[in-house]
Each structure stands twice: as structure tokens, then as C-alpha cells.
Scaffold this motif. Sequence first.
Motif, PDB file in Angstrom:
ATOM      1  N   ALA A 158       8.166 -12.990  -5.844  1.00 55.57           N
ATOM      2  CA  ALA A 158       7.275 -13.524  -4.809  1.00 55.57           C
ATOM      3  C   ALA A 158       7.959 -13.509  -3.443  1.00 55.57           C
ATOM      4  O   ALA A 158       7.307 -13.246  -2.427  1.00 55.57           O
ATOM      5  CB  ALA A 158       6.827 -14.938  -5.170  1.00 55.57           C
ATOM      6  N   ASP A 159       9.262 -13.784  -3.412  1.00 56.68           N
ATOM      7  CA  ASP A 159      10.008 -13.706  -2.142  1.00 56.68           C
ATOM      8  C   ASP A 159       9.936 -12.289  -1.573  1.00 56.68           C
ATOM      9  O   ASP A 159       9.737 -12.096  -0.376  1.00 56.68           O
ATOM     10  CB  ASP A 159      11.485 -14.080  -2.347  1.00 56.68           C
ATOM     11  N   ILE A 160      10.090 -11.303  -2.442  1.00 57.17           N
ATOM     12  CA  ILE A 160      10.027  -9.910  -2.009  1.00 57.17           C
ATOM     13  C   ILE A 160       8.609  -9.565  -1.566  1.00 57.17           C
ATOM     14  O   ILE A 160       8.403  -8.934  -0.528  1.00 57.17           O
ATOM     15  CB  ILE A 160      10.511  -8.976  -3.136  1.00 57.17           C
ATOM     16  N   ALA A 161       7.605  -9.981  -2.349  1.00 50.79           N
ATOM     17  CA  ALA A 161       6.202  -9.681  -2.022  1.00 50.79           C
ATOM     18  C   ALA A 161       5.797 -10.248  -0.672  1.00 50.79           C
ATOM     19  O   ALA A 161       4.989  -9.655   0.041  1.00 50.79           O
ATOM     20  CB  ALA A 161       5.284 -10.215  -3.122  1.00 50.79           C
ATOM     21  N   ALA A 162       6.379 -11.381  -0.294  1.00 47.97           N
ATOM     22  CA  ALA A 162       6.044 -12.006   0.986  1.00 47.97           C
ATOM     23  C   ALA A 162       6.546 -11.182   2.176  1.00 47.97           C
ATOM     24  O   ALA A 162       6.083 -11.367   3.293  1.00 47.97           O
ATOM     25  CB  ALA A 162       6.630 -13.412   1.049  1.00 47.97           C
ATOM     26  N   ILE A 211       1.846 -11.420  -6.634  1.00 49.57           N
ATOM     27  CA  ILE A 211       2.553 -10.305  -7.262  1.00 49.57           C
ATOM     28  C   ILE A 211       1.813  -9.973  -8.551  1.00 49.57           C
ATOM     29  O   ILE A 211       0.973 -10.733  -9.010  1.00 49.57           O
ATOM     30  CB  ILE A 211       4.022 -10.637  -7.608  1.00 49.57           C
ATOM     31  N   ALA A 212       2.095  -8.848  -9.115  1.00 47.40           N
ATOM     32  CA  ALA A 212       1.626  -8.514 -10.456  1.00 47.40           C
ATOM     33  C   ALA A 212       2.808  -8.768 -11.380  1.00 47.40           C
ATOM     34  O   ALA A 212       3.959  -8.568 -10.992  1.00 47.40           O
ATOM     35  CB  ALA A 212       1.213  -7.054 -10.512  1.00 47.40           C
ATOM     36  N   SER A 213       2.538  -9.203 -12.577  1.00 45.51           N
ATOM     37  CA  SER A 213       3.626  -9.504 -13.496  1.00 45.51           C
ATOM     38  C   SER A 213       3.367  -8.887 -14.857  1.00 45.51           C
ATOM     39  O   SER A 213       2.230  -8.634 -15.239  1.00 45.51           O
ATOM     40  CB  SER A 213       3.782 -11.019 -13.646  1.00 45.51           C
ATOM     41  N   ASP A 265       4.089  -5.041   2.254  1.00 46.53           N
ATOM     42  CA  ASP A 265       2.672  -4.811   2.000  1.00 46.53           C
ATOM     43  C   ASP A 265       2.438  -3.925   0.784  1.00 46.53           C
ATOM     44  O   ASP A 265       1.303  -3.691   0.405  1.00 46.53           O
ATOM     45  CB  ASP A 265       2.023  -4.151   3.225  1.00 46.53           C
ATOM     46  N   ILE A 266       3.502  -3.402   0.170  1.00 41.38           N
ATOM     47  CA  ILE A 266       3.328  -2.554  -1.003  1.00 41.38           C
ATOM     48  C   ILE A 266       3.352  -3.418  -2.261  1.00 41.38           C
ATOM     49  O   ILE A 266       3.859  -4.544  -2.247  1.00 41.38           O
ATOM     50  CB  ILE A 266       4.390  -1.434  -1.058  1.00 41.38           C
ATOM     51  N   PRO A 267       2.767  -2.935  -3.366  1.00 36.42           N
ATOM     52  CA  PRO A 267       2.705  -3.737  -4.592  1.00 36.42           C
ATOM     53  C   PRO A 267       4.091  -4.097  -5.126  1.00 36.42           C
ATOM     54  O   PRO A 267       5.001  -3.281  -5.114  1.00 36.42           O
ATOM     55  CB  PRO A 267       1.980  -2.827  -5.587  1.00 36.42           C
ATOM     56  N   VAL A 268       4.210  -5.325  -5.584  1.00 35.26           N
ATOM     57  CA  VAL A 268       5.441  -5.797  -6.207  1.00 35.26           C
ATOM     58  C   VAL A 268       5.105  -6.162  -7.652  1.00 35.26           C
ATOM     59  O   VAL A 268       4.205  -6.955  -7.909  1.00 35.26           O
ATOM     60  CB  VAL A 268       6.031  -7.018  -5.481  1.00 35.26           C
ATOM     61  N   VAL A 269       5.823  -5.550  -8.586  1.00 36.01           N
ATOM     62  CA  VAL A 269       5.648  -5.830 -10.003  1.00 36.01           C
ATOM     63  C   VAL A 269       6.812  -6.716 -10.430  1.00 36.01           C
ATOM     64  O   VAL A 269       7.961  -6.302 -10.370  1.00 36.01           O
ATOM     65  CB  VAL A 269       5.628  -4.533 -10.837  1.00 36.01           C
ATOM     66  N   GLY A 270       6.514  -7.939 -10.838  1.00 38.18           N
ATOM     67  CA  GLY A 270       7.552  -8.867 -11.269  1.00 38.18           C
ATOM     68  C   GLY A 270       7.801  -8.738 -12.756  1.00 38.18           C
ATOM     69  O   GLY A 270       6.866  -8.751 -13.551  1.00 38.18           O
ATOM     70  N   ALA A 271       9.056  -8.590 -13.135  1.00 34.64           N
ATOM     71  CA  ALA A 271       9.424  -8.492 -14.544  1.00 34.64           C
ATOM     72  C   ALA A 271      10.389  -9.620 -14.870  1.00 34.64           C
ATOM     73  O   ALA A 271      11.570  -9.543 -14.567  1.00 34.64           O
ATOM     74  CB  ALA A 271      10.073  -7.145 -14.829  1.00 34.64           C
TER      75      ALA A 271
END
Length: 117
Positions: free
Chosen positions: A21-25, A55-57, A28-34
Motif C-alpha cells: 500500500a505504501d508503494i501503491a500510494a 492494491i490487488a492482492s 499510478d501503475i498497478p501494484v500486486v501485493g504478495a
Amino acid sequence: EKSGARAIIAWAEADSLSRPADIAAKTDIPVVGAPLAPGVVSSDFLPRMLEKGPIASVGINRPKNAALWAAMIVAGGSSTVRDNLRAHRERQAEEVEKKDTKLVSQRIRAYLQAMKK
């Protein structure tokens, strides 16, 4: 993002679940959290991961799924990635067909016993 990435896979260990979420903030590109969380996972892992931004997880300890998801995002703009992803899916389909044939011939009990070995 500056290098032309179309998606970011952000690994998050139990002590840094808000990292994606820190990165997504900041992009503007999609961030996939794993989330990478060995052992028992606290019930608040998902809210902690999503608390600072969208984010997408993917499932816990499933970095391969995160990589495939990111590849699907990138495939929209890259024929090379799209071709590799298609080939990967074809290989997976062949593996599933082989396992299905084996399952039908061995029956479920013997098939599951063989998997344990």
C-alpha cells in the motif's frame, strides 16, 4: 515506474504488510501485493495490507500467483509477455490433463496416496 514497468509486485512479510500500500500510494501503475507470512497469520493481515491505499492482492505465500497476475497486466501491452503467458497456460493445461487421466485410472484413494510419496 520510471523504467517503464507496467505493474509492480510488492512482497510483504508479516512485519511489513503495509509495504504494498505504501508503494501503491506513490505510483499510478498497478501494484500486486504478495503477503509472505509463514505459520499462523493474524486476522488483521488484510486490513493492514490495504490500510494505506488500493492494491490487488494474492494469497499468502503465493508469490508465483503474484508474478502471473502481474504478467497478465503487462501482457496487454507486450506481445512477448502475452506469448510466454499463453505458452505457460498451455503447459499448465497439459499437466492438468495428465493428472486427470491418472486420477481417473487410479481412482482417488490411490492417486492421493501416490501424491504423499
